[in-house]
Design an enzyme around this catalytic site. Sequence first.
Site, PDB file in Angstrom:
ATOM      1  N   GLN A  81       0.809  -1.209   0.000  1.00 17.82           N
ATOM      2  CA  GLN A  81       0.000   0.000   0.000  1.00 17.82           C
ATOM      3  C   GLN A  81       0.854   1.276   0.000  1.00 17.82           C
ATOM      4  O   GLN A  81       2.042   1.243   0.289  1.00 17.82           O
ATOM      5  CB  GLN A  81      -0.919   0.009   1.219  1.00 17.82           C
ATOM      6  CG  GLN A  81      -2.046  -1.012   1.159  1.00 17.82           C
ATOM      7  CD  GLN A  81      -2.972  -0.889   2.349  1.00 17.82           C
ATOM      8  OE1 GLN A  81      -2.900  -1.648   3.293  1.00 17.82           O
ATOM      9  NE2 GLN A  81      -3.863   0.091   2.303  1.00 17.82           N
ATOM     10  N   HIS A  82       0.186   2.375  -0.310  1.00 14.66           N
ATOM     11  CA  HIS A  82       0.673   3.744  -0.097  1.00 14.66           C
ATOM     12  C   HIS A  82       1.750   4.218  -1.079  1.00 14.66           C
ATOM     13  O   HIS A  82       1.982   5.417  -1.183  1.00 14.66           O
ATOM     14  CB  HIS A  82       1.244   3.924   1.314  1.00 14.66           C
ATOM     15  CG  HIS A  82       0.302   3.621   2.432  1.00 14.66           C
ATOM     16  ND1 HIS A  82      -0.940   4.197   2.535  1.00 14.66           N
ATOM     17  CD2 HIS A  82       0.437   2.802   3.505  1.00 14.66           C
ATOM     18  CE1 HIS A  82      -1.520   3.760   3.629  1.00 14.66           C
ATOM     19  NE2 HIS A  82      -0.730   2.905   4.233  1.00 14.66           N
ATOM     20  N   ASP A 239      -2.358  -4.781  -0.092  1.00 18.74           N
ATOM     21  CA  ASP A 239      -1.979  -6.073   0.464  1.00 18.74           C
ATOM     22  C   ASP A 239      -2.829  -6.496   1.657  1.00 18.74           C
ATOM     23  O   ASP A 239      -3.205  -7.668   1.780  1.00 18.74           O
ATOM     24  CB  ASP A 239      -0.488  -6.111   0.811  1.00 18.74           C
ATOM     25  CG  ASP A 239      -0.023  -4.942   1.662  1.00 18.74           C
ATOM     26  OD1 ASP A 239      -0.853  -4.113   2.089  1.00 18.74           O
ATOM     27  OD2 ASP A 239       1.199  -4.854   1.905  1.00 18.74           O
TER      28      ASP A 239
END
Length: 481
Positions: A81-82, A239
């Site tokens: 992520q991110h 994820d």
Amino acid sequence: MSAAEGPLVVGVDTSTQSTKALVVDAATGQVVASGQAPHTVSSGAGRESDPRQWWDALREALHQCGDAAREAAAVSVGGQQHGLVTLDARGEPVRPALLWNDVRSAPQARRLIEELGGPKGWAERTGSVPSASFTVTKWAWLAEHEPEAVRAVKAVRLPHDYLTERLTGEGTTDRGDASGTGWWASGTEAYDEETLARVGLDPALLPRLVRPGEVAGTVRDGHDLPFSKGTLVAAGTGDNAAAALGLGLRPGVPVMSLGTSGTVYAVSRHRFADPTGTVAGFADARGDWLPLACTLNCTLAVDRVAALVGLDREAVEPGTGVTLLPYLDGERTPNLPRSSGLLHGLRHDTTAGQLLQAAYDGAVHSLLGALDLVLDADADPSAPLLLIGGGARGKAWQQTVRRLSGRPVQIPEARELVALGAAAQAAGLLTGEDAAAVARRWKTSAGPVLDAVERDEATLARISGVLSDAALLLERGPGSD
């Protein structure tokens, strides 16, 4: 290859360190082939990766799967992520991706919180208070430090979006991964124009949001992959949302994931908005919510301590006086991005094994401190804590979680839950089923249950006390005046 009962699907997990691919029988959940290839992460002040490495790793992982991948009818990508992926007009990376554990944007996070309504305003609008992990803070950092790069950007993507777009030729994302950007509003389930305007990000640069169960596209021509043209591609997701799918998670069941980062989360029917910032009110990949707390320092940090003291990671010894906060990369929960590791209570008779156990205790303490906040009123307080991720197989991790949580702990036998969740999402495209229901049919959460033991309140209180007493030091970070 074993004979499959149903169509084959591919689930992908592109994580911080590597990309894994599973070929799964959609009827039974049997993994009929797998592959894995590594990629690199920069060291030093930042944490960056070249997205093209992810694509090369995906190709290698799929080729390791052999003929089974060629028979796949659908594919889905779960990813870290991110991460901020910036692409130019040709679809090539403008610069390496800024990863989730790159905390250089901590000043930008503080400024954005102040400028856009404070913690309460952010929580109400996006479900989360952004930390340095969130994508919006990374974009703000890039705009401030590399304006020439920003001017070259024609598309902004998350890691899983990048691979999905390489497969389909279309820029798409899903609500689960988008909810970790800081520019997706959980109340409206759309991009937030005020936030985007504040950071100078044109919404036209962002991918289209694909609804749960919707096809994101089909595999296009011109690739070196073992897929047929027209193979269905699912939306994919982040994820943690993928792992929740992989477990077939029902609302209120707690999960602790032990990987490079540590997370605790549960599916909820209710939208979360925690103004303290401890819990991120993420969306899941189905239509519910995934309140989650994340730490930056988990298995990698504990393994580093083991290496420093020259021990195998399992060589722990009980001890009652030493406290080790393993915040080697700064920390997100608690929110101490400038912090470093801290050792307190060292004595002449302290052993290396006790230091190692203290590192485990410090890592688990951070996660358990957020667990009660993640679980809502509908949660069953006696339900086993599902322990997943690379650390879940380690006896020292299992026993530490068991001792400090006071809960029964269940270790699912299924591995690679992110890739399995992506595979379940792909299977849902073919069968019309909810992806979590697919995973429950596959019985992915089955595994041994370790009985509850009395909670070690003394250790928890000692760590909390050291953390409180050292708060100012940890906030300043090493080298501060």
